[in-house]
Design an enzyme around this catalytic site. Structure first.
Site, short mmCIF file in Angstrom:
data_model
loop_
_atom_site.label_atom_id
_atom_site.label_comp_id
_atom_site.label_asym_id
_atom_site.label_seq_id
_atom_site.Cartn_x
_atom_site.Cartn_y
_atom_site.Cartn_z
N HIS A 18 9.68 63.27 -22.63
CA HIS A 18 8.74 63.58 -21.56
C HIS A 18 9.49 63.79 -20.24
CE1 HIS A 18 5.09 63.50 -19.12
NE2 HIS A 18 5.66 62.58 -18.36
N HIS A 39 10.03 63.99 -14.39
CA HIS A 39 9.47 62.82 -13.70
C HIS A 39 10.43 61.65 -13.90
CE1 HIS A 39 5.15 64.60 -14.23
NE2 HIS A 39 5.86 65.24 -13.32
N CYS A 63 -35.07 56.28 -10.76
CA CYS A 63 -36.51 56.40 -10.92
C CYS A 63 -37.17 56.23 -9.55
CB CYS A 63 -37.04 55.36 -11.90
SG CYS A 63 -36.87 53.66 -11.31
N HIS A 91 -38.76 53.86 -8.43
CA HIS A 91 -38.63 52.50 -7.90
C HIS A 91 -37.27 52.28 -7.25
CE1 HIS A 91 -41.51 52.38 -11.32
NE2 HIS A 91 -42.25 51.76 -10.41
N CYS A 130 -35.99 41.43 -2.65
CA CYS A 130 -36.11 40.20 -1.87
C CYS A 130 -34.86 39.33 -1.89
CB CYS A 130 -37.31 39.38 -2.35
SG CYS A 130 -37.06 38.65 -3.99
N HIS A 153 -35.55 34.63 -16.46
CA HIS A 153 -36.17 34.27 -15.18
C HIS A 153 -36.19 35.45 -14.21
CE1 HIS A 153 -35.38 29.76 -16.09
NE2 HIS A 153 -36.63 30.11 -16.41
N CYS A 158 -34.73 48.54 -14.10
CA CYS A 158 -36.06 48.62 -13.51
C CYS A 158 -37.04 47.98 -14.49
CB CYS A 158 -36.45 50.06 -13.21
SG CYS A 158 -38.12 50.22 -12.54
N CYS A 169 -40.19 50.21 -15.21
CA CYS A 169 -39.96 51.27 -16.20
C CYS A 169 -39.47 50.71 -17.53
CB CYS A 169 -38.94 52.27 -15.68
SG CYS A 169 -39.38 53.11 -14.15
N CYS A 184 -16.37 55.26 -37.69
CA CYS A 184 -16.04 55.19 -39.11
C CYS A 184 -16.21 56.54 -39.78
CB CYS A 184 -16.88 54.13 -39.81
SG CYS A 184 -18.65 54.29 -39.53
N HIS A 240 -22.81 52.83 -41.96
CA HIS A 240 -21.36 52.74 -41.99
C HIS A 240 -20.79 53.68 -43.05
CE1 HIS A 240 -17.52 50.90 -41.15
NE2 HIS A 240 -17.36 50.53 -42.40
#
Length: 791
Positions: free
Chosen positions: A59, A65, A153, A155, A190, A208, A237, A240, A311, A745
């Site tokens: 390379h 390089h 969306c 919201h 909030c 929660h 969301c 949604c 696979c 699979h």
């Protein structure tokens, strides 16, 4: 050591969009886990091995390089006798690369001939740090391919935030309703912090965050642990019930005092967890009495890692490279790799890389990191090779194969064969796909006047229908309410071939006697290939969804004759239909018979099928089906095709070599260029447009010759051989487990000589696991793709 290149203007930190090849060499599968490590170019981030092959120096010689970062990695010996230390702040205790490996790095300069350059000199600190922190090419390709088309969306676009405040770091430590400190979601409206739902991989959650939404109707939340400095994150969301994006995420977070540019990703994203889940698909690797299958190592017995639903690719590659033509074409031990500035983007290089990986045996040995225990009493398998670069190349620009979703192995085979054919095959090497090619001859005969017409079509596979005969359902009275499973009577391969080559009636108007009684049509082999690829169609359309049926097909291990399916050509005394007449619109355009049968089996009307095949280049059923779904509302969808005389019939039989050379310089393969020029009267500009509008057309192979030197009616070389006997023997199969070809699979079985065994045996390739197969007779009954080699 000092080096004058450490302040070079060419040294830059890799951007998120750049590929950093810091896991394995771009030209072989030597990796950072080898003793000499891997040299990563600090200018273009190419990865090159530095052991005896030394692709890194190649390379440097081609690019000039000078600077490289040598990376060597070794596995840590970690005892897991006590749980990992708990993290007190927002984070997930996910095992990182640093937890699993010791990594050593060294900067070297080829031009100055020095090593161990001070990593704190010049621009090296930020560049080296950027290389080590950047996603590897494989990981970058994985995540990009898995990312769904997630959109904002209403919201997220119209989010109205409450009075802003600075959220103290300790308040970001756990859920506001429980003590969970991981899988935490911040309400962008909030600023409340709530835990998410329980997730795959043991990540806890009491929902929660969802509870907060139910109490407040606040819809949009962001997963704090998924935040990255470049502005990406998991955004959900709840209104949604979908993943979304937030174009103003940085501003919405700043409203709560969070600077996204300073955040460090500490948890797996939903996409990354999906990858992990798909990698855990298991396939039985034990005998009926519970004994572990015998692992096999050596040349030709190298496994491939599952890159996440890959696979289907691994199975096809194992079968292809068990074919001598593919091994001869791409496996060149001792020869230097192709000269190219971007080896990771070059199909020839990557095909040679995979051939060397699978056939050389240098990577086929037990995984030393796996130690037997009470929980894992099996013999260690291989680590397996990760064909990430080849997968990326094969899928580039393709709507399906560019994703990480499970795909149809047979469709992948056809796509890969086309890519190989279109690539360069300079003398003395030949296109290995020629080993699959043969000619089918179709015979049409008017039912009324008995006049006939013959047509020859070159193919590289056949797709045979499997007749479905259900057994009587027996309901298990011990389990009331359980839906009985369909069982099917077995069929023989001969029965499927008889149906495939059998005569059928088609509705056509005879141009000579004007009878509308129709024609009989039959297709037989005019020539035979060296390797016959057969797709067994075991599908039934249920609510417009192809559903796989477990119909057993009996295939013997012994060679069998296909002589009876060979066309005898024109019979003495047969009167031919005039070549310059058209029987109908359908006759002027002769649809791909295999694709037409598949589309009609799905329930599409014949006229729609023909129109779709004509519009998509007459290639395959999948492309035509997608066209149909997007053109259902076309006003002429049920109008018979009205075409002018066939372009191919009027096309010139000769091609200007200069025009062919011009198109070749554009990267267009000779077969496609030749076909395009013939179809467009030799106009190069129109021919280029034709190529791009017919991406699946294999082209014209007329200037190639075969062993027998046979020619088609227009003087072109004929693929395959007409010599008899045509005896074929099953050598490999691709098998599928699951109710749909797009789920479940895939594994491969090949018959080959095993070290220290007197006779050939079947070998199972299940991703990185390579073992001597048992009960292959049962797997042969339900194979999806069969590869028969000419005996």
């Amino acid at each position: 050591m000092a080096c004058k290149h450490v302040d070079s203007t060419e040294l830059r930190v890799p951007t998120p969009a750049q590929s950093v090849y810091r896991e394995d060499c771009t030209q072989c599968f030597d990796s950072i886990d080898d003793p000499d490590g891997l040299n990563v170019c600090l200018h273009c981030f190419n990865g090159g091995c530095c052991a005896e092959r030394n692709h890194a120096i190649l390379h440097h010689q081609s690019t000039k390089h000078p600077l490289v970062l040598n990376i060597q990695r070794s596995r840590k010996k970690v005892k897991r006798e006590e749980p990992p230390q708990k993290i007190s702040k927002l984070a997930i205790a996910a095992e990182t690369e640093a937890d699993r490996y010791d990594t050593r790095t060294e900067v070297r300069c080829y031009e100055c001939g020095v090593g161990n350059i001070d990593k704190q000199s010049g621009k090296l600190p930020v560049v080296v740090d950027g290389v080590l922190k950047a996603n590897t090419f494989a990981k970058q390709a994985e995540v990009q391919a898995w990312e769904q088309e997630i959109m904002p969306c209403e919201h997220t676009l119209c989010l109205e935030q409450e009075q802003g405040r600075q959220i103290a770091s300790q308040d970001l430590g756990h859920c506001s309703m429980c003590d969970l400190k991981e899988n935490l979601w911040l309400c962008l409206q909030c600023g409340n912090l709530g835990c998410g739902r329980q997730q795959f991989g043991g990540v806890g959650g009491n929902s929660h965050g969802l509870k907060h939404t139910e109490l407040t109707s606040h819809a949009v939340a962001v997963k704090l642990g998924s935040l990255t400095p470049d502005g990406t994150a998991d955004i959900y969301c709840y209104a949604c019930n979908e993943e979304r994006t937030d174009p103003e995420l940085a501003a919405h977070l700043a409203h709560w005092g969070i600077n996204i540019s300073e955040r460090e990703k500490t948890e797996k994203s939903l996409t990354e967890m999906q990858i992990e889940q798909n990698l855990r698909w298991e396939f039985s690797m034990t005998t009926e009495d519970g004994k572990e299958l015998k692992s096999i190592f050596g040349g030709g017995f190298t496994g491939l890692k599952n890159l996440g639903n890959s696979c289907y690719l691994a199975s096809v590659l194992q079968c292809l490279f068990s074919i001598p033509a593919f091994a001869h074409r791409y496996f060149h031990p001792g020869e230097p790799p192709p000269s190219t500035s971007s080896p990771a983007e070059d199909l020839e290089t990557q095909m040679r890389k995979i051939a060397d990986g699978l056939l050389s045996g240098r990577y086929s040995y037990p995984d030393s990191d796996v130690i037997a225990s009470e929980d894992s009493p099996y013999i260690p398998h291989q680590k397996g090779l990760a064909p990430a670069m080849l997968k990326h190349l094969i899928g580039r620009g393709h709507e399906e194969f560019s994703t990480m979703r499970q795909q149809d192995a047979f469709e992948l085979l056809l796509h890969l064969l086309k890519l190989i054919t279109r690539s360069s095959h300079s003398s003395p090497v030949e296109d290995p796909v020629k080993t699959f090619r043969f000619v089918m001859e179709q015979r049409l005969q008017c039912i009324s006047c008995n006049r006939v017409r013959y047509r020859s079509d070159e193919q590289d596979n056949i797709s045979i229908p499997v007749p479905v005969r259900r057994k009587l359902r027996v309901i298990n009275s011990d389990q009331p309410g359980e839906k009985p499973k369909d069982e099917f009577e077995p069929v023989t391969l001969k029965e499927c071939l008889d149906i495939f080559t059998g005569a059928e009636e088609v509705e056509l108007t005879c141009p000579v006697c004007n009878s509308k009684a129709g024609f009989t049509k039959r297709s037989l082999f005019k020539t035979f290939p060296d390797v016959l690829a057969v797709n067994a169609r075991r599908f039934e359309l249920v609510n417009w969804v192809p559903t796989k049926l477990d119909v057993p097909v009996i295939v013997d291990d012994e060679p069998f004759d296909l002589d009876v399916y060979k066309s005898s050509g024109q019979h003495d005394g047969e009167e031919m239909l005039p070549e310059d007449t058209d029987m109908s619109a359908s006759a002027r355009f002769m649809p791909n018979e295999v694709a037409l049968e598949q589309l009609e089996a799905m329930g599409f009307p014949r006229m729609r099928c023909e129109r779709a095949l004509h519009a998509t280049g007459n290639t395959d059923a999948d492309t035509a089906m997608n066209w149909l779904f997007s053109h259902m509302e076309d006003p002429d969808i049920d109008v018979p095709l009205q075409l002018e005389s066939s372009g191919s019939g009027a096309a010139s039989s000769s091609v200007n070599p200069e025009s062919l050379e011009i198109m070749g310089a554009m990267g267009i393969g000779a077969p496609q260029a030749r076909k395009a020029l013939k179809e467009t009267g030799g106009d190069v500009e129109r021919a280029v447009d034709w190529v791009f509008s017919h991406p699946h057309d294999q082209g014209d192979f007329g200037e190639d010759t075969n062993d027998s030197g046979e020619k088609t009616d227009n003087g072109q070389a004929m693929a395959g051989s007409s010599e008899l006997p045509a005896r074929f023997r099953l050598r490999s199969i691709v098998c599928h487990k699951g109710g749909s070809i797009h789920a479940g699979h895939y594994v491969a079985f090949t018959r080959k000589s095993i070290p220290n065994e007197a006779s050939e045996a079947w070998v199972l390739y299940n991703d990185e696991k390579v073992v001597k197969a048992v009960d292959v007779e049962e797997m042969k009954k339900f194979a999806y793709v069969y590869f028969f080699h000419r005996a």
